[in-house]
Design an enzyme around this catalytic site. Structure first.
Site, PDB file in Angstrom:
ATOM      1  N   GLU A 275       0.859  -1.302   0.007  1.00  0.00           N
ATOM      2  CA  GLU A 275      -0.133  -0.163   0.116  1.00  0.00           C
ATOM      3  C   GLU A 275       0.876   1.048   0.082  1.00  0.00           C
ATOM      4  OE1 GLU A 275      -2.886  -0.432  -0.855  1.00  0.00           O
ATOM      5  OE2 GLU A 275      -3.168  -2.530  -0.334  1.00  0.00           O
ATOM      6  N   GLU A 304      -0.607  -0.455  -9.935  1.00  0.00           N
ATOM      7  CA  GLU A 304      -0.366  -1.529  -9.364  1.00  0.00           C
ATOM      8  C   GLU A 304       1.260  -1.976  -9.470  1.00  0.00           C
ATOM      9  OE1 GLU A 304      -2.355  -3.126  -7.321  1.00  0.00           O
ATOM     10  OE2 GLU A 304      -1.434  -4.884  -7.015  1.00  0.00           O
TER      11      GLU A 304
HETATM   12 ZN    ZN Z   1      -2.469  -2.958  -5.076  1.00  0.00          ZN
END
Ligand code: ZN
Length: 510
Positions: A275, A304
Site C-alpha cells: 500500500e 499496481e
Molecule cells: Zn495494489
C-alpha cells in the site's frame, strides 16, 4: 512550459473549463474522504445511513461531470484548431474528460439505474452463496451482470473483441490482441517453473512463520519501516482495516491501511509495503496537476506496478532484508533470533500453490489472474456460460496450479469483483507485475548500484528515480506512452519471465 497566448474567447472557455474541473476534483476529494471514513472510523450502526448520503453526494458529482456546461466546453476546446494551441496539461485533461463524458452519455440512464440496483443485490447474493457454498444463489445475478457488460461493450464499441471495451476502462488502449500473447507467455513459463519448484528437494522453511507474533511489536515495526522506504508521514497516515487499501484525498493527504494478524507476521509487513507503493505514487504527483483529473495514476496496471515494485522487487529482495532483518529480529527475538537472513529470505519467497488469490506468492499469483482473465474473456465473448463456471474454474486450477478447490466458496466464489461487475479489472494485477519487472530492468541498467543502495537502507535515489520517471506525471500520459518513454519499449513479458526464473532458480537451487 511556454504559455501560449490564446484568443480571448478561447481563454475564457479554458478558464471556465479549469474551474469546472477543479470543482469536480474537490467533489472527488471529499467523496474519497467519506469513503475512507466509512471503511476506517465510522461506527457500524451509522454506516448504511451514511452510505445513502454518500450516494446522493456522488450523484451530484456525476451530474456535474455530464452537465451541459461540460459538454459545451469540451466541444469548444476539442475542435482541432483550438486543441492544438492548448498546453500539454490542458490537452491531456480534455483527452481524459472527453472520453469519460462520452462513455457516461452513451449508457441510457434507466439501464444504468437498473444495473446499480442489480449489483447491490448481487453483492448480497454473492455473500449468501459464499456462506452456504451454493453457486446457484449467485448464478442468476451473475448472468444478468454478464449480459449488461456485453451490452455495454457493444455500446462503447470495440475493434476486435468485446472484452477490449471493458479492459479499456482500467487500462486505456489495451486489447485482447496485445494481452493474449503476453499472458500466454507468462502462463506457460510460470506453469513450467512451478513444476520444477515442486520437484526441488531444497525447500524453504516456512515453519518460522507458524508462530505467534505479538501485534504491538508488529505495529512498531511497520511504523518504523513505512517512512524509511519513502512514504511521507507528513502527507499521509497508516490505519488498520480488514482489507488493506490506499486512498488519496490529495497529494498532501494519502491514507493507507494494513492489518495485523498474530499468526501471520508477513501479512502486515508486505501489505504495508504494498500500500505504501500506491501511496508514494500519489504523494509524488506533480503539484501542477492538483485540481485536475490527471492527479492520479496513469492506469490501474501502472498503479499496481508501483505497489508490486516496492512489495516484491524491493521488499522481497535479499538486499532489503540485509538492511531491515536485524531490526525485525530485535522486535521478535524469540521467533527469529536464531533464524539466519538467508533462511528468512528464502521463507518469505516460498512458493506454494493455494486456492486463494490474495494469499498467493509472487509466482503463482499470476496464474490465479490467468484463470480469471480467460474466464472473463470467454464469458464476454459468449463462448462459455455462467452455469458452467464452477467446473471451468476447477479445471483451470488443476491445469495451472495442480490443485482443485473442495468447495465453490474457495473456488469460483472467492472474489468480490464479479458481484460489482468489475469485468476487465483482474488483468491489472498481472499487468502491474509485468510493468514492475520491465521498470526494474530499466532502473538497474540506469542505476547499476540499485540493490546496493537498498542494502544500505538508502531509498532516496530509488524514490527519486520513480518520481522523475513515473510518479510526477500522474495521468498525463497513457500507460502505453509512459512505459515506452521510461523503458524505451512496449510492454514485454520477457522481463517478468526472466526475473521469476532467475529469482526462484536461486532460491530453490534449480
Ligand atoms: Zn495494489
Amino acid at each position: 512550459m511556454e504559455q501560449k497566448t490564446l484568443d480571448p474567447a478561447v481563454q475564457a472557455a479554458v478558464d471556465q473549463y479549469k474551474a469546472l474541473e477543479e470543482k469536480l476534483a474537490h467533489f472527488l476529494s471529499i467523496s474519497s474522504l467519506l469513503e475512507w471514513d466509512q471503511k476506517v472510523t465510522a461506527p457500524k450502526k451509522g454506516r448504511p445511513i451514511f452510505a445513502k448520503a454518500i450516494g446522493t453526494f456522488r450523484t451530484e458529482e456525476f451530474k456535474l461531470s455530464v452537465s451541459d456546461e461540460m459538454g459545451e466546453l469540451l466541444n469548444t476546446l476539442s475542435t482541432p484548431e483550438v486543441y492544438a494551441n492548448l498546453d500539454e496539461i490542458t490537452q491531456a485533461q480534455i483527452r481524459e474528460r472527453k472520453e469519460e463524458y462520452s462513455r457516461s452519455k452513451k449508457i441510457p440512464a434507466d439501464m444504468y439505474r437498473d444495473y446499480v440496483v442489480l449489483t447491490a443485490r448481487a453483492n448480497d447474493a454473492w455473500e449468501e452463496a459464499r456462506e452456504t457454498n451454493n453457486f446457484s444463489i449467485f448464478e442468476p445475478f451473475l448472468e444478468k451482470i454478464v449480459d449488461y457488460n456485453r451490452k455495454v461493450a457493444g455500446i462503447f464499441g470495440y475493434e476486435h473483441h468485446p472484452y477490449d471495451a471493458l479492459l479499456h476502462q482500467y487500462e486505456p488502449g489495451l486489447s485482447v490482441a496485445v494481452l493474449d500473447p503476453l499472458f500466454a507467455k507468462l502462463r506457460e513459463s510460470s506453469v513450467a517453473l512451478l513444476e520444477r519448484i515442486k520437484q526441488s528437494g531444497s525447500k524453504p522453511n516456512v515453519g518460522i512463520f507458524e508462530q505467534s507474533y505479538d501485534v504491538e511489536q508488529q505495529k512498531k515495526f511497520n511504523q518504523y519501516l513505512l517512512p524509511l522506504i519513502g512514504f511521507d508521514m507528513n502527507a499521509g497516515r497508516l490505519d488498520e482495516t480488514v482489507h488493506p487499501f490506499a486512498q488519496p484525498m490529495n497529494t498532501g493527504d494519502v491514507r493507507i491501511t494494513t492489518r495485523y494478524l498474530k499468526d501471520n507476521v508477513r501479512s502486515a509487513v508486505f501489505g504495508t509495503i504494498h500500500e505504501a507503493g500506491h501511496g508514494i505514487y500519489e504523494q509524488n504527483i506533480d503539484p501542477r496537476l492538483e485540481g485536475t483529473a490527471l492527479s492520479t495514476g496513469a492506469s490501474f496496471g501502472i498503479h499496481e506496478s508501483q505497489s508490486r515494485f516496492l512489495e516484491n522487487m524491493v521488499g522481497r529482495s535479499e538486499a532489503f532484508w540485509h538492511h531491515f532483518y536485524p531490526t525485525l529480529q530485535q522486535h521478535f527475538p524469540e521467533q527469529l533470533g536464531q533464524v539466519s537472513l538467508t533462511e528468512f529470505y528464502r521463507a518469505i519467497n516460498s512458493v506454494q500453490p493455494t486456492m486463494i488469490r490474495v494469499e498467493a506468492d509472487e509466482l503463482t499469483y499470476n496464474l490465479h489472474i490467468m484463470i480469471r482473465y480467460e474466464i472473463e474473456k470467454a464469458l464476454i465473448g459468449g463462448e462459455i456460460e455462467v452455469k458452467d463456471l464452477p467446473e471451468i474454474w476447477n479445471q483451470k486450477m488443476q491445469d495451472y496450479l495442480g490443485i482443485t478447490p473442495a468447495t465453490d466458496t474457495e473456488g469460483v466464489l472467492q472474489d468480490v469483483h464479479w458481484s460489482f461487475g468489475g469485468f476487465g479489472y483482474f488483468p491489472s494485477y498481472s499487468l502491474g507485475n509485468l510493468y514492475a519487472a520491465q521498470l526494474l530492468s530499466t532502473i538497474v541498467r540506469e542505476k547499476p548500484d540499485f540493490y546496493d543502495q537498498i542494502q544500505a537502507g538508502n531509498f532516496a535515489g530509488v524514490q527519486q528515480w520513480l518520481k522523475e520517471n513515473i510518479h510526477r506525471h500522474g495521468k498525463l500520459y497513457t500507460p502505453e506512452q509512459l512505459i515506452k518513454n521510461v523503458t524505451g519499449e512496449d510492454l514485454k513479458a520477457d522481463y517478468l519471465v526472466n526475473y521469476l526464473e532467475d529469482k526462484y532458480s536461486r532460491i530453490y537451487n534449480l
